[in-house]
Design a protein around this motif. Structure first.
Motif, mmCIF file in Angstrom:
data_model
loop_
_atom_site.group_PDB
_atom_site.id
_atom_site.type_symbol
_atom_site.label_atom_id
_atom_site.label_comp_id
_atom_site.label_asym_id
_atom_site.label_seq_id
_atom_site.Cartn_x
_atom_site.Cartn_y
_atom_site.Cartn_z
ATOM 1 N N LEU A 199 1.009 -1.384 0.004
ATOM 2 C CA LEU A 199 -0.081 -0.231 0.090
ATOM 3 C C LEU A 199 0.927 1.040 -0.260
ATOM 4 C CD1 LEU A 199 -3.008 1.602 0.335
ATOM 5 C CD2 LEU A 199 -2.496 1.218 3.011
ATOM 6 N N VAL A 200 0.257 1.973 -0.939
ATOM 7 C CA VAL A 200 1.236 3.569 -0.964
ATOM 8 C C VAL A 200 0.419 4.683 -0.756
ATOM 9 C CG1 VAL A 200 2.980 5.372 -1.948
ATOM 10 C CG2 VAL A 200 3.310 2.741 -2.210
ATOM 11 N N MET A 201 0.216 5.162 0.116
ATOM 12 C CA MET A 201 -0.576 6.094 0.535
ATOM 13 C C MET A 201 -0.332 7.599 0.477
ATOM 14 S SD MET A 201 -2.475 5.264 3.951
ATOM 15 C CE MET A 201 -1.055 4.136 4.759
ATOM 16 N N PHE A 202 -0.605 8.445 -0.757
ATOM 17 C CA PHE A 202 -0.277 9.837 -0.828
ATOM 18 C C PHE A 202 -1.271 11.059 -0.071
ATOM 19 C CE2 PHE A 202 0.080 13.687 -3.144
ATOM 20 C CZ PHE A 202 1.202 13.677 -3.726
ATOM 21 N N LEU A 203 -0.181 11.321 1.164
ATOM 22 C CA LEU A 203 -1.007 12.793 1.343
ATOM 23 C C LEU A 203 -0.772 13.559 0.642
ATOM 24 C CD1 LEU A 203 -0.345 10.376 3.093
ATOM 25 C CD2 LEU A 203 -0.354 12.331 4.966
ATOM 26 N N GLN A 204 -2.023 14.813 -0.088
ATOM 27 C CA GLN A 204 -2.572 15.316 -1.061
ATOM 28 C C GLN A 204 -2.832 16.764 0.345
ATOM 29 O OE1 GLN A 204 -2.310 15.766 -4.233
ATOM 30 N NE2 GLN A 204 -3.942 14.269 -5.089
ATOM 31 N N LEU A 205 -2.417 17.827 -0.358
ATOM 32 C CA LEU A 205 -2.020 18.630 0.319
ATOM 33 C C LEU A 205 -1.964 20.125 -0.479
ATOM 34 C CD1 LEU A 205 -3.297 19.621 3.427
ATOM 35 C CD2 LEU A 205 -0.178 19.524 3.607
ATOM 36 N N SER A 206 -2.401 20.869 -0.659
ATOM 37 C CA SER A 206 -2.897 22.048 -1.688
ATOM 38 C C SER A 206 -1.001 22.666 -1.361
ATOM 39 C CB SER A 206 -3.570 22.953 -2.153
ATOM 40 O OG SER A 206 -4.063 23.386 -1.117
ATOM 41 N N PRO A 207 -0.472 23.994 -2.273
ATOM 42 C CA PRO A 207 0.510 24.865 -1.724
ATOM 43 C C PRO A 207 -0.211 25.603 -0.269
ATOM 44 C CG PRO A 207 0.814 24.701 -4.419
ATOM 45 C CD PRO A 207 -0.682 23.214 -3.477
ATOM 46 N N SER A 208 -1.587 26.060 -0.932
ATOM 47 C CA SER A 208 -1.821 27.045 0.212
ATOM 48 C C SER A 208 -1.960 26.398 2.020
ATOM 49 C CB SER A 208 -2.807 27.035 -0.504
ATOM 50 O OG SER A 208 -4.473 27.079 -0.636
ATOM 51 N N GLU A 209 -2.874 24.848 1.816
ATOM 52 C CA GLU A 209 -2.978 24.869 3.105
ATOM 53 C C GLU A 209 -1.235 24.234 3.037
ATOM 54 O OE1 GLU A 209 -7.209 22.336 2.190
ATOM 55 O OE2 GLU A 209 -5.257 22.189 1.166
ATOM 56 N N ALA A 210 -0.344 23.803 3.165
ATOM 57 C CA ALA A 210 0.817 23.531 3.115
ATOM 58 C C ALA A 210 2.146 24.760 3.512
ATOM 59 C CB ALA A 210 1.347 23.068 2.221
ATOM 60 N N ALA A 211 1.566 25.800 2.961
ATOM 61 C CA ALA A 211 1.693 27.047 3.789
ATOM 62 C C ALA A 211 1.015 28.058 5.320
ATOM 63 C CB ALA A 211 1.452 28.338 2.672
ATOM 64 N N LEU A 212 0.011 26.979 5.447
ATOM 65 C CA LEU A 212 -0.350 27.022 6.837
ATOM 66 C C LEU A 212 -0.032 26.495 7.951
ATOM 67 C CD1 LEU A 212 -4.179 27.122 5.740
ATOM 68 C CD2 LEU A 212 -2.644 29.472 6.275
ATOM 69 N N ARG A 213 0.571 25.231 7.482
ATOM 70 C CA ARG A 213 1.797 24.678 8.895
ATOM 71 C C ARG A 213 2.849 25.727 8.886
ATOM 72 N NH1 ARG A 213 -0.651 18.311 6.910
ATOM 73 N NH2 ARG A 213 -2.966 19.332 7.501
ATOM 74 N N GLY A 214 3.182 25.894 7.927
ATOM 75 C CA GLY A 214 4.687 26.922 8.380
ATOM 76 C C GLY A 214 6.127 26.875 7.231
ATOM 77 N N GLN A 215 6.365 27.381 7.134
ATOM 78 C CA GLN A 215 7.765 28.881 6.190
ATOM 79 C C GLN A 215 8.586 26.388 5.928
ATOM 80 O OE1 GLN A 215 7.636 30.877 5.099
ATOM 81 N NE2 GLN A 215 5.493 31.322 6.352
ATOM 82 N N PHE A 216 8.635 26.827 4.512
ATOM 83 C CA PHE A 216 9.995 26.214 3.879
ATOM 84 C C PHE A 216 11.037 25.689 5.225
ATOM 85 C CE2 PHE A 216 7.600 25.652 -0.154
ATOM 86 C CZ PHE A 216 7.383 24.704 0.340
ATOM 87 N N GLY A 217 11.655 24.967 5.527
ATOM 88 C CA GLY A 217 12.767 24.870 6.321
ATOM 89 C C GLY A 217 13.770 24.890 5.800
ATOM 90 N N GLU A 218 14.965 24.895 6.122
ATOM 91 C CA GLU A 218 16.211 25.345 5.317
ATOM 92 C C GLU A 218 17.054 24.553 4.008
ATOM 93 O OE1 GLU A 218 18.175 28.131 5.479
ATOM 94 O OE2 GLU A 218 15.923 28.764 6.864
#
Ligand code: Z5A
Length: 212
Positions: free
Chosen positions: A129-148
């Motif tokens: 089984l491979v589960m792909f966790l789908q999240l839009s870029p705008s929703e991902a942005a709500l979870r904080g900035q990109f790292g380094e």
């Protein structure tokens, strides 16, 4: 096979989709329900190869693109004897990223085709089984900035997402898309349902080889 084998369960997805959060929750839930389980993640930064990869991701070293692709693959192959042993012993493996990330991240770089990117990983243990966790870029942005780290840039992440979409067209792999914008608990419920089904099927099937 002396006992029924464990299942190989992989979580993939875009940056900040919640892969690590959900791998931990799945692993804990399986253990608490008395099902033998272990967690793995790729890259495994603890090995000699993993340390080379880690330095590259942290921008402490530069590696030629083909070379680093092959190192990511080698980092999976070095774990294969252990993975097979655990699965044969009846332990379910919950894996945070696998060959699909390898192909999607290198495939998003200029001049790489998916077939070349897949070739070093052909024959790895095939996930049940491979589960792909789908999240839009705008929703991902709500979870904080990109790292380094090296790949944590929005243009590159969009290209990676496109490569994942291409990989998910492959019906020979048991892909399930999970709506990762739900609450942590609701995502976990979806993941648990798919995992229990895959674990039941895996018990009666031999472990297959990926992309073969
Ligand atoms: N890579 C490669 O190039 N080739 C390969 O073959 C492989 C990998 C295997 C490894 O990064 C990098 O190597 C990766 C791909 C490349 N590069 N990138 N980008 P890593 O494994 O060290 O880290 P990561 O996989 O990039 O982690 P991540 O994507 O940033 O995070 P995540 O595991 O998906 O998410 P998380 O850590 O569980 O959660 C992120 C945050 O969101 C955190 O604050 C959580 O509390 C929060 N969260 C989680 N779920 C929710 C929900 N449902 N609602 C709200 N907030 C949530």
């Amino acid at each position: 096979m002396a006992c029924k084998r464990g299942a190989l369960i992989v979580l993939e997805g875009v940056d900040r989709a919640g892969k690590t959060t959900q791998c931990n929750k799945l692993f804990e839930a399986l253990q608490q329900s008395g099902r033998p389980a272990e967690m793995m993640r790729f890259p495994d930064r603890t090995t000699t190869i993993g340390k080379l990869i880690s330095a590259y991701l942290e921008n402490k070293s530069d590696l030629e693109d083909h070379t680093v692709h092959l190192l990511f693959s080698a980092n999976r192959w070095e774990m294969v004897p252990l993975m097979k042993k655990k699965l044969e012993q009846g332990t379910t493996l919950v894996v945070d990223r696998y060959a699909f990330s390898g192909v999607a991240f290198t495939g998003a770089k200029p001049g790489f085709c998916l077939d070349w990117c897949k070739s070093p990983d052909v024959g790895l243990p095939k996930p049940d089984l491979v589960m792909f966790l789908q999240l839009s870029p705008s929703e991902a942005a709500l979870r904080g900035q990109f790292g380094e780290e090296r790949y944590e840039k929005s243009d590159f992440q969009r290209a990676v997402q496109n490569k994942f979409q291409q990989l998910m067209k492959d019906r020979s792999v048991n892909w399930q898309v999970i709506d990762a914008s739900q609450s942590v608990e609701d995502v976990h419920k979806d993941i648990m349902n798919h995992s229990l089904k895959a674990m039941t099927c895996a018990q009666n099937q031999a472990l297959a080889e990926l992309w073969k």
